[in-house]
Structure formats: structure tokens, C-alpha cells
Design an enzyme around this catalytic site. Structure first.
Site, PDB file in Angstrom:
ATOM      1  N   SER A 272       1.740  31.701 -29.036  1.00 16.33           N
ATOM      2  CA  SER A 272       2.661  30.790 -29.732  1.00 16.33           C
ATOM      3  C   SER A 272       2.296  29.344 -29.435  1.00 16.33           C
ATOM      4  O   SER A 272       1.500  28.745 -30.150  1.00 16.33           O
ATOM      5  CB  SER A 272       4.112  31.094 -29.342  1.00 16.33           C
ATOM      6  OG  SER A 272       4.321  30.932 -27.948  1.00 16.33           O
ATOM      7  N   ARG A 273       2.848  28.785 -28.354  1.00 18.14           N
ATOM      8  CA  ARG A 273       2.545  27.421 -27.936  1.00 18.14           C
ATOM      9  C   ARG A 273       2.335  27.404 -26.428  1.00 18.14           C
ATOM     10  O   ARG A 273       3.100  28.018 -25.680  1.00 18.14           O
ATOM     11  CB  ARG A 273       3.678  26.452 -28.321  1.00 18.14           C
ATOM     12  CG  ARG A 273       3.804  26.227 -29.824  1.00 18.14           C
ATOM     13  CD  ARG A 273       2.638  25.415 -30.373  1.00 18.14           C
ATOM     14  NE  ARG A 273       2.740  25.170 -31.809  1.00 18.14           N
ATOM     15  CZ  ARG A 273       2.205  25.927 -32.741  1.00 18.14           C
ATOM     16  NH1 ARG A 273       1.516  27.010 -32.401  1.00 18.14           N
ATOM     17  NH2 ARG A 273       2.328  25.617 -34.020  1.00 18.14           N
ATOM     18  N   GLU A 302      -4.095  21.888 -23.795  1.00 25.42           N
ATOM     19  CA  GLU A 302      -5.330  22.193 -24.522  1.00 25.42           C
ATOM     20  C   GLU A 302      -6.139  20.917 -24.764  1.00 25.42           C
ATOM     21  O   GLU A 302      -5.571  19.852 -25.005  1.00 25.42           O
ATOM     22  CB  GLU A 302      -4.988  22.855 -25.863  1.00 25.42           C
ATOM     23  CG  GLU A 302      -4.415  24.253 -25.693  1.00 25.42           C
ATOM     24  CD  GLU A 302      -4.224  24.971 -27.022  1.00 25.42           C
ATOM     25  OE1 GLU A 302      -4.879  24.601 -28.006  1.00 25.42           O
ATOM     26  OE2 GLU A 302      -3.421  25.902 -27.071  1.00 25.42           O
ATOM     27  N   HIS A 320      -7.554  29.466 -28.650  1.00 26.20           N
ATOM     28  CA  HIS A 320      -6.636  29.170 -29.768  1.00 26.20           C
ATOM     29  C   HIS A 320      -7.231  29.671 -31.088  1.00 26.20           C
ATOM     30  O   HIS A 320      -7.435  28.905 -32.029  1.00 26.20           O
ATOM     31  CB  HIS A 320      -6.352  27.675 -29.841  1.00 26.20           C
ATOM     32  CG  HIS A 320      -5.050  27.361 -30.535  1.00 26.20           C
ATOM     33  ND1 HIS A 320      -4.259  26.288 -30.182  1.00 26.20           N
ATOM     34  CD2 HIS A 320      -4.387  27.965 -31.548  1.00 26.20           C
ATOM     35  CE1 HIS A 320      -3.188  26.252 -30.949  1.00 26.20           C
ATOM     36  NE2 HIS A 320      -3.246  27.270 -31.785  1.00 26.20           N
ATOM     37  N   ILE A 321      -7.451  30.970 -31.158  1.00 30.72           N
ATOM     38  CA  ILE A 321      -8.091  31.556 -32.339  1.00 30.72           C
ATOM     39  C   ILE A 321      -7.165  32.533 -33.070  1.00 30.72           C
ATOM     40  O   ILE A 321      -7.630  33.361 -33.859  1.00 30.72           O
ATOM     41  CB  ILE A 321      -9.398  32.280 -31.968  1.00 30.72           C
ATOM     42  CG1 ILE A 321      -9.145  33.379 -30.923  1.00 30.72           C
ATOM     43  CG2 ILE A 321     -10.439  31.285 -31.464  1.00 30.72           C
ATOM     44  CD1 ILE A 321     -10.334  34.300 -30.690  1.00 30.72           C
TER      45      ILE A 321
END
Length: 386
Positions: A272-273, A302, A320-321
Site C-alpha cells: 500500500s504505502r 523510498e 514498488h512494482i
């Protein structure tokens, strides 16, 4: 002297100048813009993340709209520059827009687009992949093989967790959380416990019906439970996937105290985040609990990981894919381009940004509308009647 930025230009004589801060997958998004008299300039700088100064140079003195990325800082400086250049539209190539100061965009009359409705299944699949990879220690085993350490079969070699019949916990049962739950329930016959402020009626009906199907065929039926608290999910779940929005209430939702109430051999997944997890506390928990495992697609700061995370063998980490399927990324590019094009051409805003399939069918011309403008109401933009 203005900063020099390398670009690729499509339709040089186009009336409207649209800038993309990154090359994006596919070519349909380019064609949709150039067919409507847009000059498209794509930044080809060999930098992963563009600075504000880089983007200012791209905007220049005349720019009608920009397609940007979630790694960029879109605030007062960039929106004021875009307005001075005659621009009225910006779109993230992402469903999230935590990198965008929407109030600043409102101040300068800039429409802010995003790309929902196209990431649901792809993101859920990645969360399911992380769940399986972490539970069955696939990355550890892969590294073991590549290092030439395999001498043969051993009874205790990379023993992991069986998913069948266990409990999957979902925190945030919206579109992505529900899609993930269905995959784990139908794929591995897991029971469900979920926490959400709103009742996930469709998900509950799905689990009930699937349980009845299993029972009718002589198998153990699956069950569901809506938890009264998030802590209930953390205590009972064998695999727990996080799917909340990121705001002040969900920042460090998973912290030292909440990690401590989870099962010692639980699997925690986050696609998610990043800031939903206190990453420093997570690293310490992984060190102290070697059978606890985690699968992460997002990180607190990130593109960096907190010190120590990369060394933890019980962590599966990817960059983050979650949305990185060909269909989804090309769809995101298309939606972002159409958001910008719609504002430039004065089109209305699509009424349901989560039902955008009509914009993605390459066999048809997309409707004359912006698929998703998050500040349409604040700017007083008209809604599509189509």
C-alpha cells in the site's frame, strides 16, 4: 541560462505542448495526444528521480499540461510555474497523489489527475505473490541455489508455512484489499478476518458462497469474520496484508506494540504505502523473530530502506512494482494522458473514476472526458453526462 534537459519530441508542430517527465510504457498514450494536435515532449534524462529544477526546465515558458510521477514533488513552485506557462492540467501516472499539494494546485487553477481503477488486480496479485514468497521462503532458497550451496535434499531445508486452511487477515478491505482476499481464499482455501471502517458486503457474500461450494463438494468450508478492531486481525492472522489509505491516522499503523501482538510465525505484507509501517521497529522485530516474515513493495523513505532491512533474510523486498504489469502500466499512461488532454480541450470529468474500462479499449476511441480529476469539485469542473 535555462537548464538543458534532454527530450524526445512527437508531433513538433502540435498546437498544445504536453510534457511527460518520464518515458511511459506503450505508445497509445502518445498517439491519443498527437491525434488531438498536441506536441508531446518526453524527458529522456538518465535520472531515476527528477528534481524540482529539472521539471521547471521542462515546463519552460509555454506548457499546457504535464504528466508526472509519484516520485516528484509537486507543490507551490511547480504549479505556479505551470500556471505562468499557460498550463491548466497535471496528472500523476499513479492512483496515489501523496506527492501532490492539491491545495497549491487549486490556488493556481490546475486540474490534478490520477489513474484509479486500473491497478486493482495487478496490485492484489503482487501482494499475493509476496505472501507466497515470504511464507515458503522462495527468495532465500533461490539465493541458496545461486550461491552453489545445495548439497542435496534435507528434512529441514527452507521449511516454511502452509497457507491452506490458515487465516488471512486484511486491513483495509477496499477494491485492492478485497481482490487480494479473494485470491488467497479461492487459491489457498484460507479463512478470512478483516478490518475496515466500512462493511465489505460483496467480499463477505463471496466467501459465504465459496464456503457453501466447498461444503457441497465434501471439503472444509472457508469462513469470514469482520473484526471489531485492527488488533484482532493482527492477533489472529497467519498472513496479514495491509491495504489502508495513508493519512495521519494510518501513519506507523504497524509499530513496535502492534508487531508484538502478532503470531511469531506470521507473514506481514505491505503493497500500500511505506509509512504505514514503522520500518525501524520492523527491522528490530525481524531480528528478534527469525520465523516472522515480511513481504514489502513499499518503504517508509523510498527509494531507500531503513538500515538493517536489506540484511534480514526473513524479508522479501521489491522496488514498488505492484502495478508493474504491462496492461496496467500502459493503462496508467493512457489515463494520465487523457486526464491532461481532457482539461486542455475543455472536456467534462468522468463521473465514476473506478469504472474506466471504456478508456482502455484500443478498439474504440475513448470518450471526450477526463477519466479522473481529484480536485474537479474544488475547481468547479463539469461532470460527463455520458
Amino acid at each position: 541560462m535555462a537548464k538543458s534537459i534532454s527530450i524526445e519530441v512527437w508531433n513538433p508542430s502540435g498546437k498544445y505542448r504536453v510534457v511527460s517527465t518520464k518515458p511511459m510504457p506503450g505508445t497509445r498514450w502518445i498517439r491519443l495526444l498527437t491525434d488531438q494536435d498536441c506536441r508531446v515532449e518526453i524527458c529522456t534524462e538518465k535520472k531515476t528521480i527528477l528534481s524540482v529544477e529539472d521539471i521547471l526546465a521542462l515546463i519552460g515558458d509555454k506548457c499546457d499540461g504535464v504528466i508526472g510521477q509519484l516520485t516528484e514533488d509537486w507543490g507551490e513552485v511547480l504549479f505556479s510555474a505551470l500556471r505562468r506557462a499557460g498550463g491548466t492540467a497535471f496528472s500523476n501516472m499513479a492512483v496515489g497523489y501523496n506527492n501532490v499539494n492539491v491545495n497549491a494546485a487549486n490556488k493556481y487553477g490546475i486540474a490534478v489527475g490520477n489513474t484509479p481503477g486500473v491497478l486493482t488486480e495487478t496490485t492484489a496479485e503482487l501482494a499475493a505473490s509476496l505472501s507466497l514468497a515470504a511464507a515458503r521462503r522462495i527468495v532465500e532458497a533461490d539465493q541458496f541455489m545461486r550461491a552453489g550451496l545445495n548439497d542435496g535434499w534435507l528434512p529441514h531445508l527452507f521449511v516454511g508455512n502452509l497457507l491452506k486452511g490458515q487465516t488471512v487477515g486484511v486491513i483495509g478491505a477496499g477494491r485492492i484489499g478485497s481482490a487480494y482476499a479473494r485470491m488467497m481464499i479461492e487459491g489457498f482455501k484460507m479463512n478470512l478476518i478483516y478490518y475496515d471502517l466500512y462493511q465489505a458486503t460483496r467480499l463477505e457474500k463471496f466467501v459465504t458462497a465459496y464456503g457453501q461450494f466447498l461444503k457441497a463438494n465434501g471439503e472444509q468450508p472457508v469462513t469470514w469474520k469482520r473484526a471489531a478492531t485492527m488488533e484482532d486481525v493482527l492477533r489472529e492472522g497467519d498472513v496479514i496484508s495491509l491495504h489502508p489509505v495513508l493519512d495521519k491516522t494510518t501513519y506507523h499503523l504497524i509499530n513496535k506494540e502492534r508487531l508484538s501482538i502478532m503470531k511469531k510465525e506470521a507473514v506481514l505484507v505491505n503493497a500500500s504505502r511505506g509509512p504505514v509501517i514503522d520500518e525501524t521497529a520492523l527491522v528490530e522485530h525481524l531480528r528478534k523473530n527469525p520465523m516472522f516474515r515480511v513481504g514489502l513493495d513499499v518503504f517508509e523513505e523510498e527509494p531507500f530502506m531503513k538500515p538493517g532491512l536489506a540484511e534480514q533474510k526473513n524479508a522479501v523486498v521489491v522496488p514498488h512494482i505492484a502495478s508493474a504489469s504491462k496492461w496496467t502500466r500502459e493503462g496508467m499512461a493512457t489515463l494520465a494522458a487523457l486526464n491532461v488532454l481532457g482539461k486542455i480541450k475543455g472536456y467534462p470529468v468522468w463521473t465514476d473514476p473506478n469504472r474506466i474500462e471504456i478508456f482502455l479499449d484500443e478498439n474504440f476511441q475513448p470518450p471526450p472526458a477526463s477519466p479522473s480529476i481529484v480536485n474537479a469539485k474544488e475547481l468547479g469542473l463539469p461532470s460527463s453526462k455520458l
